[in-house]
Design a protein around this motif. Structure first.
Motif, PDB file in Angstrom:
ATOM      1  N   PHE A   1      58.109  14.424 -30.344  1.00 14.01           N
ATOM      2  CA  PHE A   1      58.613  13.651 -31.476  1.00 14.01           C
ATOM      3  C   PHE A   1      58.971  12.250 -31.005  1.00 14.01           C
ATOM      4  O   PHE A   1      59.202  12.005 -29.821  1.00 14.01           O
ATOM      5  CB  PHE A   1      59.798  14.338 -32.178  1.00 14.01           C
ATOM      6  CG  PHE A   1      61.117  14.236 -31.447  1.00 14.01           C
ATOM      7  CD1 PHE A   1      61.901  13.101 -31.551  1.00 14.01           C
ATOM      8  CD2 PHE A   1      61.574  15.285 -30.674  1.00 14.01           C
ATOM      9  CE1 PHE A   1      63.120  13.003 -30.889  1.00 14.01           C
ATOM     10  CE2 PHE A   1      62.789  15.203 -30.005  1.00 14.01           C
ATOM     11  CZ  PHE A   1      63.563  14.056 -30.110  1.00 14.01           C
TER      12      PHE A   1
ATOM     13  N   LYS B   1      61.954  11.298 -35.222  1.00 11.02           N
ATOM     14  CA  LYS B   1      62.317  12.339 -36.205  1.00 11.02           C
ATOM     15  C   LYS B   1      62.442  11.760 -37.618  1.00 11.02           C
ATOM     16  O   LYS B   1      63.243  12.219 -38.409  1.00 11.02           O
ATOM     17  CB  LYS B   1      63.621  13.034 -35.792  1.00 11.02           C
ATOM     18  CG  LYS B   1      63.581  13.586 -34.378  1.00 11.02           C
ATOM     19  CD  LYS B   1      64.694  14.556 -34.110  1.00 11.02           C
ATOM     20  CE  LYS B   1      65.932  13.909 -33.594  1.00 11.02           C
ATOM     21  NZ  LYS B   1      66.939  14.849 -33.125  1.00 11.02           N
ATOM     22  N   HIS B   2      61.657  10.726 -37.893  1.00  8.81           N
ATOM     23  CA  HIS B   2      61.751  10.088 -39.208  1.00  8.81           C
ATOM     24  C   HIS B   2      60.715  10.611 -40.199  1.00  8.81           C
ATOM     25  O   HIS B   2      60.466   9.970 -41.221  1.00  8.81           O
ATOM     26  CB  HIS B   2      61.652   8.563 -39.076  1.00  8.81           C
ATOM     27  CG  HIS B   2      63.002   7.922 -38.929  1.00  8.81           C
ATOM     28  ND1 HIS B   2      63.847   8.221 -37.898  1.00  8.81           N
ATOM     29  CD2 HIS B   2      63.666   7.024 -39.701  1.00  8.81           C
ATOM     30  CE1 HIS B   2      64.969   7.524 -38.030  1.00  8.81           C
ATOM     31  NE2 HIS B   2      64.887   6.798 -39.121  1.00  8.81           N
ATOM     32  N   SER B   3      60.107  11.749 -39.897  1.00  3.23           N
ATOM     33  CA  SER B   3      59.200  12.338 -40.887  1.00  3.23           C
ATOM     34  C   SER B   3      59.983  13.316 -41.753  1.00  3.23           C
ATOM     35  O   SER B   3      60.893  13.992 -41.272  1.00  3.23           O
ATOM     36  CB  SER B   3      58.056  13.069 -40.186  1.00  3.23           C
ATOM     37  OG  SER B   3      57.283  12.137 -39.468  1.00  3.23           O
TER      38      SER B   3
ATOM     39  N   TRP C   1      67.348  21.194 -33.358  1.00  3.47           N
ATOM     40  CA  TRP C   1      66.576  19.983 -33.675  1.00  3.47           C
ATOM     41  C   TRP C   1      66.640  19.740 -35.181  1.00  3.47           C
ATOM     42  O   TRP C   1      66.363  20.642 -35.970  1.00  3.47           O
ATOM     43  CB  TRP C   1      65.125  20.201 -33.233  1.00  3.47           C
ATOM     44  CG  TRP C   1      64.223  19.012 -33.342  1.00  3.47           C
ATOM     45  CD1 TRP C   1      63.901  18.149 -32.346  1.00  3.47           C
ATOM     46  CD2 TRP C   1      63.495  18.567 -34.506  1.00  3.47           C
ATOM     47  NE1 TRP C   1      63.031  17.193 -32.814  1.00  3.47           N
ATOM     48  CE2 TRP C   1      62.765  17.420 -34.139  1.00  3.47           C
ATOM     49  CE3 TRP C   1      63.409  19.020 -35.822  1.00  3.47           C
ATOM     50  CZ2 TRP C   1      61.954  16.725 -35.026  1.00  3.47           C
ATOM     51  CZ3 TRP C   1      62.601  18.323 -36.712  1.00  3.47           C
ATOM     52  CH2 TRP C   1      61.879  17.187 -36.309  1.00  3.47           C
ATOM     53  N   ASP C   2      67.046  18.551 -35.589  1.00  2.00           N
ATOM     54  CA  ASP C   2      67.065  18.180 -37.013  1.00  2.00           C
ATOM     55  C   ASP C   2      66.335  16.863 -37.182  1.00  2.00           C
ATOM     56  O   ASP C   2      66.391  16.012 -36.295  1.00  2.00           O
ATOM     57  CB  ASP C   2      68.502  17.944 -37.504  1.00  2.00           C
ATOM     58  CG  ASP C   2      69.330  19.196 -37.397  1.00  2.00           C
ATOM     59  OD1 ASP C   2      69.238  20.022 -38.294  1.00  2.00           O
ATOM     60  OD2 ASP C   2      70.054  19.330 -36.384  1.00  2.00           O
ATOM     61  N   ASN C   3      65.704  16.676 -38.334  1.00  2.00           N
ATOM     62  CA  ASN C   3      65.070  15.373 -38.566  1.00  2.00           C
ATOM     63  C   ASN C   3      66.092  14.385 -39.136  1.00  2.00           C
ATOM     64  O   ASN C   3      67.224  14.761 -39.465  1.00  2.00           O
ATOM     65  CB  ASN C   3      63.841  15.509 -39.480  1.00  2.00           C
ATOM     66  CG  ASN C   3      64.210  15.947 -40.884  1.00  2.00           C
ATOM     67  OD1 ASN C   3      65.266  16.524 -41.111  1.00  2.00           O
ATOM     68  ND2 ASN C   3      63.349  15.665 -41.835  1.00  2.00           N
ATOM     69  N   TRP C   4      65.685  13.126 -39.249  1.00  2.00           N
ATOM     70  CA  TRP C   4      66.601  12.068 -39.701  1.00  2.00           C
ATOM     71  C   TRP C   4      67.195  12.376 -41.077  1.00  2.00           C
ATOM     72  O   TRP C   4      68.399  12.228 -41.302  1.00  2.00           O
ATOM     73  CB  TRP C   4      65.852  10.723 -39.747  1.00  2.00           C
ATOM     74  CG  TRP C   4      66.637   9.610 -40.369  1.00  2.00           C
ATOM     75  CD1 TRP C   4      67.523   8.781 -39.743  1.00  2.00           C
ATOM     76  CD2 TRP C   4      66.621   9.203 -41.752  1.00  2.00           C
ATOM     77  NE1 TRP C   4      68.053   7.889 -40.647  1.00  2.00           N
ATOM     78  CE2 TRP C   4      67.515   8.122 -41.884  1.00  2.00           C
ATOM     79  CE3 TRP C   4      65.931   9.647 -42.887  1.00  2.00           C
ATOM     80  CZ2 TRP C   4      67.747   7.473 -43.103  1.00  2.00           C
ATOM     81  CZ3 TRP C   4      66.160   9.007 -44.106  1.00  2.00           C
ATOM     82  CH2 TRP C   4      67.058   7.936 -44.197  1.00  2.00           C
TER      83      TRP C   4
END
Ligand SMILES: Cc1cc2nc3c(=O)[nH]c(=O)nc-3n(C[C@H](O)[C@H](O)[C@H](O)COP(=O)(O)OP(=O)(O)OC[C@H]3O[C@@H](n4cnc5c(N)ncnc54)[C@H](O)[C@@H]3O)c2cc1C
Length: 483
Positions: free
Chosen positions: A95, A98-100, A55-58
């Motif tokens: 989520f 994932k834009h945090s 899992w990766d954020n933006w």
């Protein structure tokens, strides 16, 4: 040498074991950073080997390797997954997009991907109440709302977020008489730690509603959200460069004479890029696709955010751009509200945003400029200043006071520590509150005195999530452990 010790002390079998262990590490079957790790999961006393997911954020600054990522499409499925997590003693987080930039959405246990839980459920066209599943992206929502004759009264800079993600972190746009997006919420359905589903609004479970509008994802999984919408409207947008000194001298006039005023400023430039948006009954006279691309992506994203590099590589070109860019960038158009409020973002960056009393805005800008001079920091990306009305939501960054938000940005892989820490120190002098979804270094101890209704939120948190089913490292840091 090590081989001799190995032979001497442990013999041939010891070396074989060591070689196998090293081999396993080498081929990446186990990696502590966790891209494809294999971990034993405790399931009722028995170990079950599960391949962890990625899992990766933006922005690409955060990574986790949860046990499982689920993509439910119904409320019943979400309830079942929360109960399953509880039965296994696991934590669970949802989520949206994932834009945090902060670790607010991270879980090492269960993650719910709500991107397919995204339907409009009900439209009350008389009162403007629209009920939507929590994973709905604002981009899709705002387009569909328009077909029903409605719109969100204010939005942030982008529309990639989910509605639940946006309200959970107190996401905001700009406009001195407009609250953050959570103030547009009329009611919600929440799935709590034991899998029960609660309705809450100003009339039902009022204490929960009060806190859950900005919940940081700590109170449960939001199932559906009912928004109070405005009749669809067009905005007249005027985007133009104005000298920063002029903007700061006349700041109150700009903020009060426009429904939505904000500006970006690239340090080292004389002019700020201002945006003045106001409701109009005029028909759409939108920008062309090329103009949108030129403004949002080419100039706003790419050129403005690469000027520091150009400074180093080709100073004359940089001087030319700095002289001409602010003069050529000027737009005056009318378009649907959501197309004016939001833009595309192609360049990946990290961000810190602080919410200070509106009255401190000028002072804060002066101190920021002095800070840059004193440290010699030349940020590669611009700052952004916006304004929000006060509200009464316990953990809203605008709770109890009219707010100016001051955001700084750097490209994802740049070193941010010195710049962001220095900026945070400065903002704390103004009792600044950090955006929950953006980077900051604060903890419960430094945050709690900034929120007059802090304890009220904690009471609701303990009531809905006594075992910390929805917590994670970030929430433990900023809210503390559940006591
Ligand atoms: C390019 C960019 C531009 C941005 N512009 C703005 C801006 O203009 N204004 C602003 O204020 N912010 C802005 N942000 C920040 C962003 O709006 C917030 O971080 C927002 O929370 C992201 O929404 P998301 O759907 O991606 O949520 P996520 O990051 O996926 O999640 C955020 C939080 O919401 C929780 N959550 C998500 N869904 C649920 C659910 N169904 N139930 C319970 N909890 C849930 C998560 O667990 C987490 O705690 C921007 C971010 C980026 C990357």
């Amino acid at each position: 040498m090590s081989r001799i010790i190995c032979w001497d002390q442990y013999g041939k079998n010891g070396c074989k074991t060591l070689a196998i262990v090293l081999g396993l590490f080498y081929f990446g079957i186990y990696r502590s950073e966790g891209i494809v790790s294999i971990h034993a999961v405790q399931t009722g006393g028995q170990d079950r080997v599960t391949k962890r997911q990625s899992w990766d954020n933006w922005a690409g600054n955060l990574h986790s390797s949860p046990i499982e990522i689920f993509r439910p499409t119904t409320e019943d499925e979400i309830v079942a997954l929360v109960q399953q997590a509880a039965n296994r003693g696991l934590r669970i987080k949802a989520f949206g997009a994932k834009h945090s930039f902060s670790g607010i959405a991270i879980s090492d246990d269960y993650i719910l991907d709500l991107t397919s839980y995204d339907q409009i459920v009900e439209v009350d066209s008389v009162n403007g109440y629209v009920t939507v599943q929590s994973g709905k992206k604002l981009s899709h929502l705002s387009e569909e709302l328009f077909t029903y004759g409605f719109a969100m009264e204010d939005m942030g800079d982008i529309a990639y977020q989910s509605i639940a993600g946006a309200i959970s972190t107190g996401t905001h746009g700009t406009g001195a008489t407009f609250g953050c997006i959570p103030t547009q919420v009329h009611s919600m359905r929440i799935i709590t730690a034991d899998g029960s589903v609660l309705n809450c609004s100003k009339d039902e479970n009022q204490d929960i509603f009060h806190s859950a509008r900005v919940s940081l994802g700590a109170l449960g999984i939001l199932s559906t959200i009912t928004l109070k919408c405005e009749t669809a409207f067009n905005l007249h947008a005027v985007e133009k460069p104005i000298a920063l000194d002029e903007v700061m001298t006349n700041l109150d006039d700009f903020v009060d004479s426009n429904e939505h005023f904000e500006f970006f400023w690239q340090p080292n430039m004389q002019n700020a890029f201002t945006k003045q948006n106001n409701r109009t009954t005029r028909p759409e006279e939108p920008l062309t696709d090329w103009e949108n691309f030129k403004n949002d992506v080419l100039i706003g994203d790419f050129i403005a955010n690469n000027l520091v590099k150009v400074d180093r590589i080709a100073p004359p070109l940089s001087r030319f751009i700095r002289r001409n860019l602010p003069v050529t960038y000027r737009e005056d158009y009318v378009d649907r509200s959501y197309r004016v409020f939001t833009s595309e973002r192609k360049v990946k960056f990290v961000e810190m945003e602080y919410f200070i009393p509106r009255a401190a805005a000028k002072d804060a800008m002066e101190r920021y400029r002095t800070f840059l001079q004193q440290t010699g920091i030349v940020p590669s990306m611009s700052i952004e200043m916006r304004f929000t009305a006060a509200d009464d939501i316990p953990l809203s960054m605008s709770t109890d006071r009219e707010t100016c938000s001051f955001a700084i940005h750097l490209r994802t892989h740049e070193r941010y520590q010195q710049y962001f820490e220095g900026f945070e120190t400065l903002m704390r002098e103004f009792d600044g509150r950090p955006h929950w979804g953006k980077m900051h270094f604060q903890t419960k101890d430094t945050l709690m005195h900034l929120y007059p209704q802090w304890e009220q939120f904690q009471v609701v948190r303990k009531k809905l999530d006594p075992d910390g089913r929805f917590t994670n490292a970030y929430l433990n840091r900023v809210l503390g452990q559940i006591e």
